[in-house]
Design an enzyme around this catalytic site. Structure first.
Site, short mmCIF file in Angstrom:
data_model
loop_
_atom_site.label_atom_id
_atom_site.label_comp_id
_atom_site.label_asym_id
_atom_site.label_seq_id
_atom_site.Cartn_x
_atom_site.Cartn_y
_atom_site.Cartn_z
N HIS A 1 -5.81 -21.70 10.01
CA HIS A 1 -7.16 -22.11 9.58
C HIS A 1 -7.87 -20.95 8.86
O HIS A 1 -8.45 -21.16 7.79
CB HIS A 1 -8.01 -22.58 10.76
CG HIS A 1 -9.46 -22.61 10.41
ND1 HIS A 1 -10.01 -23.62 9.64
CD2 HIS A 1 -10.45 -21.69 10.60
CE1 HIS A 1 -11.28 -23.33 9.41
NE2 HIS A 1 -11.58 -22.18 9.97
N CYS B 1 -7.41 -28.15 10.91
CA CYS B 1 -8.63 -28.96 11.00
C CYS B 1 -8.35 -30.45 10.82
O CYS B 1 -9.09 -31.28 11.34
CB CYS B 1 -9.65 -28.48 9.97
SG CYS B 1 -10.33 -26.86 10.40
N GLN C 1 -11.49 7.21 -5.63
CA GLN C 1 -12.08 7.74 -4.40
C GLN C 1 -13.45 8.33 -4.75
O GLN C 1 -13.95 8.15 -5.86
CB GLN C 1 -11.14 8.78 -3.77
CG GLN C 1 -9.85 8.18 -3.19
CD GLN C 1 -10.08 7.37 -1.91
OE1 GLN C 1 -11.15 7.37 -1.32
NE2 GLN C 1 -9.05 6.63 -1.50
N ASP D 1 -2.61 8.27 -1.89
CA ASP D 1 -3.88 8.98 -1.94
C ASP D 1 -4.31 9.38 -0.54
O ASP D 1 -3.71 8.99 0.44
CB ASP D 1 -4.97 8.13 -2.62
CG ASP D 1 -5.35 6.90 -1.79
OD1 ASP D 1 -4.56 6.51 -0.90
OD2 ASP D 1 -6.41 6.32 -2.05
N GLY E 1 -11.47 3.95 -0.12
CA GLY E 1 -12.42 4.75 0.64
C GLY E 1 -13.67 4.01 1.06
O GLY E 1 -14.64 4.64 1.48
N CYS F 1 -13.29 -28.08 6.09
CA CYS F 1 -12.03 -27.39 5.83
C CYS F 1 -10.89 -28.37 5.63
O CYS F 1 -10.77 -29.34 6.38
CB CYS F 1 -11.71 -26.45 6.99
SG CYS F 1 -10.14 -25.58 6.78
N CYS G 1 -7.63 -27.63 5.88
CA CYS G 1 -6.36 -27.08 6.38
C CYS G 1 -5.70 -28.02 7.39
O CYS G 1 -6.35 -28.89 7.96
CB CYS G 1 -6.58 -25.70 6.98
SG CYS G 1 -7.03 -25.69 8.73
N ASP H 1 0.86 -1.18 0.00
CA ASP H 1 0.00 0.00 0.00
C ASP H 1 0.90 1.24 0.00
O ASP H 1 2.12 1.14 0.08
CB ASP H 1 -1.00 -0.03 1.16
CG ASP H 1 -0.32 0.05 2.52
OD1 ASP H 1 0.91 0.25 2.59
OD2 ASP H 1 -1.03 -0.07 3.53
N SER H 2 0.27 2.41 -0.09
CA SER H 2 1.06 3.62 -0.29
C SER H 2 1.47 4.29 1.01
O SER H 2 2.27 5.21 1.02
CB SER H 2 0.25 4.63 -1.09
OG SER H 2 -0.81 5.14 -0.29
N GLY H 3 0.90 3.85 2.12
CA GLY H 3 1.14 4.50 3.40
C GLY H 3 0.10 5.54 3.75
O GLY H 3 -0.05 5.91 4.91
N GLY H 4 -0.62 6.02 2.74
CA GLY H 4 -1.55 7.12 2.96
C GLY H 4 -2.63 6.79 3.98
O GLY H 4 -2.86 7.53 4.93
N TYR H 5 -3.27 5.64 3.79
CA TYR H 5 -4.40 5.29 4.66
C TYR H 5 -3.94 5.14 6.11
O TYR H 5 -4.60 5.62 7.03
CB TYR H 5 -5.04 3.98 4.17
CG TYR H 5 -6.15 3.50 5.06
CD1 TYR H 5 -7.40 4.11 5.02
CD2 TYR H 5 -5.94 2.45 5.96
CE1 TYR H 5 -8.43 3.67 5.84
CE2 TYR H 5 -6.96 2.01 6.79
CZ TYR H 5 -8.20 2.62 6.73
OH TYR H 5 -9.20 2.19 7.54
N ASP I 1 -7.83 -7.46 0.21
CA ASP I 1 -6.92 -7.69 1.32
C ASP I 1 -7.67 -7.32 2.60
O ASP I 1 -8.55 -6.45 2.56
CB ASP I 1 -5.66 -6.81 1.24
CG ASP I 1 -5.96 -5.39 1.70
OD1 ASP I 1 -6.54 -4.62 0.93
OD2 ASP I 1 -5.65 -5.07 2.87
ZN LIG Z 1 -9.30 -25.42 8.88
#
Ligand SMILES: [Zn+2]
Length: 374
Positions: A340, A314, A194, A147, A221, A309, A311, A93-97, A271
């Site tokens: 998980h 699990c 935005q 931004d 935003g 699941c 994973c 990310d740009s750091g802005g947020y 993300d």
């Molecule tokens: Zn799992």
């Protein structure tokens, strides 16, 4: 060798799309969920385990890394991929947020943002040009424009002025990125739309970004407190304002039902800290909705977190054991739940990709909501 950046859409179903982004460091299957590796680590997980969940790309945070250990230091150590032992794509990310949300003493001008570190109070200046330089020093594969993300509940003229400045910053970001030499030849730059919840401002922003030209386009935003209904109402029009042949990335989203609803509306990338942060707080995501593993009803339950699941958590550990670890504050509890949760998110994305490819996304979404939101 893979191209610098290539996006192919393999199938669409309604507004939902599935495809592949090809980049130098590997392919990204879309719709994609990017686990967040804030400070050079997806918290509580080794990189090879993150990869084993099915993640094609992770996110790194410019704000955190510029403050500690510092972008120049990461560059001297060979870049972020080598530093943290992740050889696949990284989006930064740009750091802005995060300057807006985490730091103290912010002063925003046309030039950029001056702020004080939340770690030690030291003063820093972040501009579009410096953000591009930091992301280059980190060795980012997908660089985000710098931004401003304004608070969502402000008057329209405040949102409009902020968006217009972000569009000027987008052009400065484009120029800064393009002057990056070898890094610019090997990586990609995304613009960020935005305009809060306003259809007209979103369109103005989309047109300004498209005129500049980017490899992909983020919807910024949102997921800042407006609620799912308002976010979906905005996503009913915002993705369609962006170029159809480029990836669309909804930043900072979200809950599993947010992801399904956003993919349904044409979003390709996401993300969010939720699966990792919730894992450390004892929350598990399942196909039947979220579970609080602190709850006493799990104390003698020998079953897995989620029967469906695949994973390692699990496959190996009971709800009762994880309940015990979480109640005892054991580190392993956070590790197993994070694994998980990230796995569950990746299985959800794979389920959506398969459903779109097989033209049955509406049925997938209906089944998901029936079980998850019951
Ligand atoms: Zn799992």
């Amino acid at each position: 060798m893979n191209p610098r950046f290539d996006f192919q859409i393999h199938a669409t179903d309604g507004k939902a799309r599935t495809g592949t982004i090809r980049m130098r460091r590997g392919e990204i299957r879309t719709p994609a969920f990017m686990p967040v590796g804030t400070a050079g680590t997806v918290k509580a997980m080794k990189p090879q385990d993150v990869r084993a969940t099915g993640a094609d790309i992770i996110l790194g945070n410019t704000y955190h890394l510029m403050l500690r250990p510092g972008a120049e230091r990461v560059a001297r150590l060979g870049g972020l991929h080598k530093f943290m032992n992740w050889d696949r794509p990284i989006l930064t990310d740009s750091g802005g947020y995060q300057v807006m949300s985490l730091s103290d003493l912010r002063k925003i001008t046309e030039e950029g943002v001056t702020f004080a570190s939340h770690i030690d109070g030291s003063r820093h200046h972040l501009t579009p040009e410096r953000s591009m330089e930091i992301q280059r020093l980190l060795g980012s594969d997908i660089v985000m424009c710098f931004d401003e993300c304004p608070k969502i509940d402000q008057p329209r003229d405040v949102i409009a002025r902020s968006m217009e400045m972000s569009m000027r910053w987008a052009k400065r970001s484009r120029d800064g990125f393009d002057s990056g030499g070898e890094h610019a030849d090997a990586s990609a730059l995304f613009g960020i739309q935005q305009g809060a919840l306003d259809q007209g401002l979103r369109k103005t922003s989309a047109d300004a970004l498209t005129d500049i030209g980017f490899d992909g386009y983020a919807i910024g935003g949102l997921a800042v407190g407006e609620g799912q209904e308002a976010m979906f109402a905005t996503l009913d029009f915002a993705p369609g304002q962006l170029p159809v042949d480029r990836p669309r990335y909804l930043m900072g989203v979200g809950k599993p039902d947010d992801l399904v609803g956003a993919v349904e509306r044409g979003v390709d990338m996401f993300d969010c800290v939720l699966p990792t942060r919730s894992g450390r707080n004892g929350q598990a995501f399942t196909w039947n909705g979220p579970l609080n593993m602190r709850n006493a009803r799990h104390a003698e339950d020998t079953g897995p977190i989620d029967e469906r699941c695949a994973c390692p958590t699990c496959g190996t550990y009971s709800r009762a054991y994880i309940h015990h670890l979480i109640r005892s504050g054991e580190i392993l509890g956070a590790m197993l739940l994070t694994e998980h949760n990230i796995s569950f998110y990746q299985q959800l994305m794979q389920g959506m990709r398969d459903a779109i490819a097989e033209q049955r996304f509406a049925a997938f979404a209906a089944d998901f909501r029936r079980d998850y939101l019951r």
